[in-house]
Design a protein around this motif. Structure first.
Motif, PDB file in Angstrom:
ATOM      1  N   PHE A 130      31.004 110.806  -2.677  1.00 16.30           N
ATOM      2  CA  PHE A 130      31.020 112.292  -2.314  1.00 16.30           C
ATOM      3  C   PHE A 130      31.084 112.988  -3.839  1.00 16.30           C
ATOM      4  CE2 PHE A 130      33.379 108.915   0.197  1.00 16.30           C
ATOM      5  CZ  PHE A 130      32.031 109.115   1.768  1.00 16.30           C
ATOM      6  N   ASP A 131      30.719 113.293  -4.863  1.00 18.60           N
ATOM      7  CA  ASP A 131      31.220 113.523  -5.516  1.00 18.60           C
ATOM      8  C   ASP A 131      29.787 114.292  -6.160  1.00 18.60           C
ATOM      9  OD1 ASP A 131      33.949 113.275  -6.107  1.00 18.60           O
ATOM     10  OD2 ASP A 131      33.119 112.153  -7.633  1.00 18.60           O
ATOM     11  N   HIS A 132      29.034 113.868  -4.929  1.00 20.01           N
ATOM     12  CA  HIS A 132      26.605 114.514  -5.754  1.00 20.01           C
ATOM     13  C   HIS A 132      26.586 114.171  -4.334  1.00 20.01           C
ATOM     14  CE1 HIS A 132      28.536 111.944  -9.924  1.00 20.01           C
ATOM     15  NE2 HIS A 132      28.218 113.493  -9.731  1.00 20.01           N
ATOM     16  N   ILE A 133      27.398 113.930  -3.576  1.00 13.09           N
ATOM     17  CA  ILE A 133      25.955 114.128  -2.200  1.00 13.09           C
ATOM     18  C   ILE A 133      25.544 115.680  -1.299  1.00 13.09           C
ATOM     19  CG2 ILE A 133      28.006 114.615  -0.345  1.00 13.09           C
ATOM     20  CD1 ILE A 133      26.318 112.183   1.166  1.00 13.09           C
ATOM     21  N   SER A 134      24.267 115.801  -1.188  1.00 14.33           N
ATOM     22  CA  SER A 134      24.374 117.277  -0.789  1.00 14.33           C
ATOM     23  C   SER A 134      25.138 117.950   0.184  1.00 14.33           C
ATOM     24  CB  SER A 134      22.525 117.184  -0.314  1.00 14.33           C
ATOM     25  OG  SER A 134      22.559 118.312  -0.225  1.00 14.33           O
ATOM     26  N   LEU A 138      24.189 117.882   4.564  1.00 12.86           N
ATOM     27  CA  LEU A 138      25.448 117.892   5.446  1.00 12.86           C
ATOM     28  C   LEU A 138      24.895 118.559   6.150  1.00 12.86           C
ATOM     29  CD1 LEU A 138      28.407 116.064   3.383  1.00 12.86           C
ATOM     30  CD2 LEU A 138      26.907 114.902   5.122  1.00 12.86           C
ATOM     31  N   LEU A 139      24.816 120.123   6.083  1.00 10.50           N
ATOM     32  CA  LEU A 139      25.069 120.687   7.090  1.00 10.50           C
ATOM     33  C   LEU A 139      24.086 120.951   7.583  1.00 10.50           C
ATOM     34  CD1 LEU A 139      26.448 123.556   4.458  1.00 10.50           C
ATOM     35  CD2 LEU A 139      27.223 122.800   6.402  1.00 10.50           C
ATOM     36  N   ALA A 140      23.298 120.300   7.595  1.00 17.44           N
ATOM     37  CA  ALA A 140      21.591 120.218   8.417  1.00 17.44           C
ATOM     38  C   ALA A 140      21.599 119.167   9.102  1.00 17.44           C
ATOM     39  CB  ALA A 140      20.529 120.765   7.697  1.00 17.44           C
ATOM     40  N   ASN A 141      22.242 117.830   8.678  1.00 21.97           N
ATOM     41  CA  ASN A 141      22.414 116.782   9.666  1.00 21.97           C
ATOM     42  C   ASN A 141      23.502 116.307  10.505  1.00 21.97           C
ATOM     43  OD1 ASN A 141      19.650 115.481   9.004  1.00 21.97           O
ATOM     44  ND2 ASN A 141      20.212 116.314   7.113  1.00 21.97           N
ATOM     45  N   ILE A 142      24.703 116.560  10.313  1.00 21.11           N
ATOM     46  CA  ILE A 142      26.191 116.443  10.822  1.00 21.11           C
ATOM     47  C   ILE A 142      26.617 116.845  12.260  1.00 21.11           C
ATOM     48  CG2 ILE A 142      27.986 115.933  10.553  1.00 21.11           C
ATOM     49  CD1 ILE A 142      26.572 114.347   8.620  1.00 21.11           C
ATOM     50  N   GLU A 161      31.941 123.463   6.907  1.00 25.18           N
ATOM     51  CA  GLU A 161      31.256 123.875   5.523  1.00 25.18           C
ATOM     52  C   GLU A 161      33.217 124.684   5.369  1.00 25.18           C
ATOM     53  OE1 GLU A 161      28.697 127.805   4.237  1.00 25.18           O
ATOM     54  OE2 GLU A 161      29.206 127.828   6.426  1.00 25.18           O
ATOM     55  N   LYS A 162      33.607 124.831   6.036  1.00 26.68           N
ATOM     56  CA  LYS A 162      35.316 125.436   4.918  1.00 26.68           C
ATOM     57  C   LYS A 162      35.295 124.248   4.680  1.00 26.68           C
ATOM     58  CE  LYS A 162      36.662 128.703   8.033  1.00 26.68           C
ATOM     59  NZ  LYS A 162      37.335 129.267   9.384  1.00 26.68           N
ATOM     60  N   TRP A 163      35.263 123.159   4.256  1.00 27.19           N
ATOM     61  CA  TRP A 163      36.103 121.655   4.759  1.00 27.19           C
ATOM     62  C   TRP A 163      34.985 121.257   3.527  1.00 27.19           C
ATOM     63  CZ3 TRP A 163      36.370 119.413  10.086  1.00 27.19           C
ATOM     64  CH2 TRP A 163      37.649 120.186  10.421  1.00 27.19           C
ATOM     65  N   LEU A 164      33.563 121.858   3.192  1.00 23.45           N
ATOM     66  CA  LEU A 164      33.397 120.924   1.826  1.00 23.45           C
ATOM     67  C   LEU A 164      33.486 122.294   0.990  1.00 23.45           C
ATOM     68  CD1 LEU A 164      29.361 120.046   3.710  1.00 23.45           C
ATOM     69  CD2 LEU A 164      31.183 118.622   2.826  1.00 23.45           C
ATOM     70  N   LYS A 165      33.629 122.820   1.118  1.00 19.73           N
ATOM     71  CA  LYS A 165      34.265 124.540  -0.077  1.00 19.73           C
ATOM     72  C   LYS A 165      35.372 123.571  -0.073  1.00 19.73           C
ATOM     73  CE  LYS A 165      30.810 128.361   1.654  1.00 19.73           C
ATOM     74  NZ  LYS A 165      31.512 129.449   2.071  1.00 19.73           N
ATOM     75  N   CYS A 166      36.325 123.614   0.272  1.00 21.13           N
ATOM     76  CA  CYS A 166      37.546 123.476   0.006  1.00 21.13           C
ATOM     77  C   CYS A 166      37.466 121.681  -0.937  1.00 21.13           C
ATOM     78  CB  CYS A 166      37.954 122.627   1.142  1.00 21.13           C
ATOM     79  SG  CYS A 166      40.370 122.418   0.881  1.00 21.13           S
TER      80      CYS A 166
END
Length: 214
Positions: free
Chosen positions: A189-193, A197-201, A209-214
């Motif tokens: 989870f430190d290196h996952i793209s 995730l934004l393109a496929n989830i 995106e907010k949670w990923l940036k957080c």
């Protein structure tokens, strides 16, 4: 889709007056409709049903109930806020709004491991936990529909025993594989793209995106 036909007919006035059986049935029905729409290839309808679910009173109430009933209910995030009283839980339902929502920084604590080292643990606020649970309700039906049939981690109604049973079925025959390979992804989870995730989830991209940036 007529959202009025899908909305709860009434709204509880207090935490104690919430009909939890009705709430669970309402959320379950929407989840089943999401699965049906996904299997039928009606992807716009999937998004509409997800929106309806994440904006419904019953789903928000169940999200609050979930985070105030699990093991972490007494562990606060950086805002030191806990929802312990019925009044506090009921007021928390109204906090779960998409518009203006911004995740808070995670509180970092360290838990001892068996080897004597410390494992970092990041703790979200109660509001962030509830919001994540709310959107998890909308994502789970798709995850269960699209996931590999032989994956068992973090799956509804599945356990280690199910994985053991599948391993036995695959290995008990004369022509079965002779080797079992165990792998561990270092820092997954430190290196996952995030772009992948934004393109496929299949969920609300702005929230993800907010949670990923957080």
């Amino acid at each position: 889709m007529n959202r009025k036909l899908c909305a709860p007919a009434d709204k509880a006035q207090s935490w104690e007056s919430i009909d939890w059986k009705k709430a669970e049935a309402y959320v379950k029905k929407l989840q089943m409709r999401i699965v049906k729409a996904q299997k039928g290839g009606h992807y716009n309808k999937v998004k509409s049903l997800q929106w309806l679910l994440t904006h419904s009173f019953y789903a928000k109430a169940l999200a609050v109930k979930r985070v105030t009933s699990n093991k972490g209910k007494n562990t606060a995030g950086v805002d030191h806020e806990l929802w312990k009283t019925p009044k506090g839980k009921f007021e928390a339902i109204d906090k779960l709004k998409r518009r203006g929502y911004q995740p808070q920084p995670l509180r970092r604590v360290y838990i001892p491991k068996k080897n004597g080292k410390l494992r970092p643990l990041s703790i979200p606020t109660m509001t962030d936990r509830a919001m994540q649970t709310l959107y998890k309700f909308a994502l789970e039906p798709l995850a269960e529909t699209l996931a590999d049939p032989n994956s068992y981690g973090f799956r509804i109604g599945r356990s280690t025993h199910d994985a053991i049973g599948q391993c036995f079925n695959d290995l008990c025959r004369a022509g079965s594989p002779q080797w079992i390979l165990e792998g561990d992804i270092k820092g997954c989870f430190d290196h996952i793209s995030h772009n992948w995730l934004l393109a496929n989830i299949p969920m609300d991209k702005e929230m993800l995106e907010k949670w990923l940036k957080c």
